[in-house]
Motif scaffolding. Structure first.
Motif, PDB file in Angstrom:
ATOM      1  N   ASP A 185       0.869  -1.166   0.000  1.00 34.06           N
ATOM      2  CA  ASP A 185       0.000   0.000   0.000  1.00 34.06           C
ATOM      3  C   ASP A 185       0.909   1.220   0.000  1.00 34.06           C
ATOM      4  O   ASP A 185       1.470   1.595   1.027  1.00 34.06           O
ATOM      5  N   LYS A 186       1.064   1.833  -1.173  1.00 33.85           N
ATOM      6  CA  LYS A 186       2.021   2.926  -1.318  1.00 33.85           C
ATOM      7  C   LYS A 186       1.657   4.118  -0.445  1.00 33.85           C
ATOM      8  O   LYS A 186       2.526   4.763   0.132  1.00 33.85           O
ATOM      9  N   GLY A 187       0.389   4.420  -0.317  1.00 33.28           N
ATOM     10  CA  GLY A 187      -0.036   5.540   0.507  1.00 33.28           C
ATOM     11  C   GLY A 187       0.319   5.321   1.973  1.00 33.28           C
ATOM     12  O   GLY A 187       0.851   6.218   2.644  1.00 33.28           O
ATOM     13  N   ALA A 188       0.034   4.116   2.460  1.00 38.49           N
ATOM     14  CA  ALA A 188       0.345   3.807   3.858  1.00 38.49           C
ATOM     15  C   ALA A 188       1.847   3.815   4.079  1.00 38.49           C
ATOM     16  O   ALA A 188       2.324   4.297   5.111  1.00 38.49           O
ATOM     17  N   ALA A 189       2.603   3.310   3.131  1.00 37.88           N
ATOM     18  CA  ALA A 189       4.061   3.296   3.262  1.00 37.88           C
ATOM     19  C   ALA A 189       4.612   4.716   3.308  1.00 37.88           C
ATOM     20  O   ALA A 189       5.492   5.033   4.113  1.00 37.88           O
ATOM     21  N   ARG A 195       6.960   9.133   6.336  1.00 35.61           N
ATOM     22  CA  ARG A 195       6.879  10.559   6.657  1.00 35.61           C
ATOM     23  C   ARG A 195       6.787  10.763   8.173  1.00 35.61           C
ATOM     24  O   ARG A 195       7.455  11.625   8.742  1.00 35.61           O
ATOM     25  N   ASN A 196       5.986   9.966   8.846  1.00 36.61           N
ATOM     26  CA  ASN A 196       5.822  10.114  10.289  1.00 36.61           C
ATOM     27  C   ASN A 196       7.027   9.609  11.066  1.00 36.61           C
ATOM     28  O   ASN A 196       7.271  10.053  12.191  1.00 36.61           O
ATOM     29  N   ALA A 197       7.761   8.693  10.490  1.00 30.30           N
ATOM     30  CA  ALA A 197       8.918   8.135  11.187  1.00 30.30           C
ATOM     31  C   ALA A 197      10.138   9.044  11.086  1.00 30.30           C
ATOM     32  O   ALA A 197      11.036   8.985  11.923  1.00 30.30           O
TER      33      ALA A 197
END
Length: 147
Positions: free
Chosen positions: A113-117, A122-124
């Motif tokens: 899932d490219k969006g979730a990745a 980004r959050n990490a």
């Protein structure tokens, strides 16, 4: 070699192969039952219930089984099946079985899932605060030191 067993037709065979013959007879019975089950349903009716990948698997297993049985038949007739074209046919079917297995494995592999990745990455990652927020924080920290 001790000849101790006698089959129903009156022929004698060596005692050492009795277990092998019994296992072979059970296997033949299992094959017979499976064939009866498969023959009870028409092929077109069976194929309608399966998706294309399952249809391919059924066709390959059927072809491999028939060729394997022919291999055994040749061996019982004193013909070396390793020198017969049936060997190449079994290898060809095995190649297609491996292809179907690869397709099945790819189908079952998890999808990315490219969006979730992207959100996860980004959050990490650490992001510096904007310039105006830094000034506010530093001025508050200076006021605290003064007090």
């Amino acid at each position: 070699m001790e000849i101790a067993e006698e089959d129903n037709s009156g022929e004698e065979y060596p005692n050492e192969i009795h277990d092998y013959l019994s296992a072979f007879e059970k296997s033949l019975g299992a094959v017979d039952e499976m064939l009866k089950t498969m023959m009870s349903v028409s092929r077109s009716e069976l194929l309608q219930k399966l998706d294309p990948l399952e249809q391919a698997k059924l066709d390959l297993v059927s072809a491999y089984t028939l060729n394997s049985m022919f291999w055994v038949y040749l061996a019982t007739q004193g013909i070396n099946p390793k020198e017969h074209p049936v060997k190449q046919e079994l290898e060809r079917i095995r190649t297609y079985m491996n292809r179907v297995k690869e397709i099945t494995d790819k189908k079952m592999a998890s999808k990315l899932d490219k969006g979730a990745a992207a959100r996860f990455v980004r959050n990490a990652l650490w992001e510096p605060a904007p310039e105006n927020e830094r000034k506010v924080k530093t001025s508050k920290s200076k006021k605290r030191k003064v007090n």
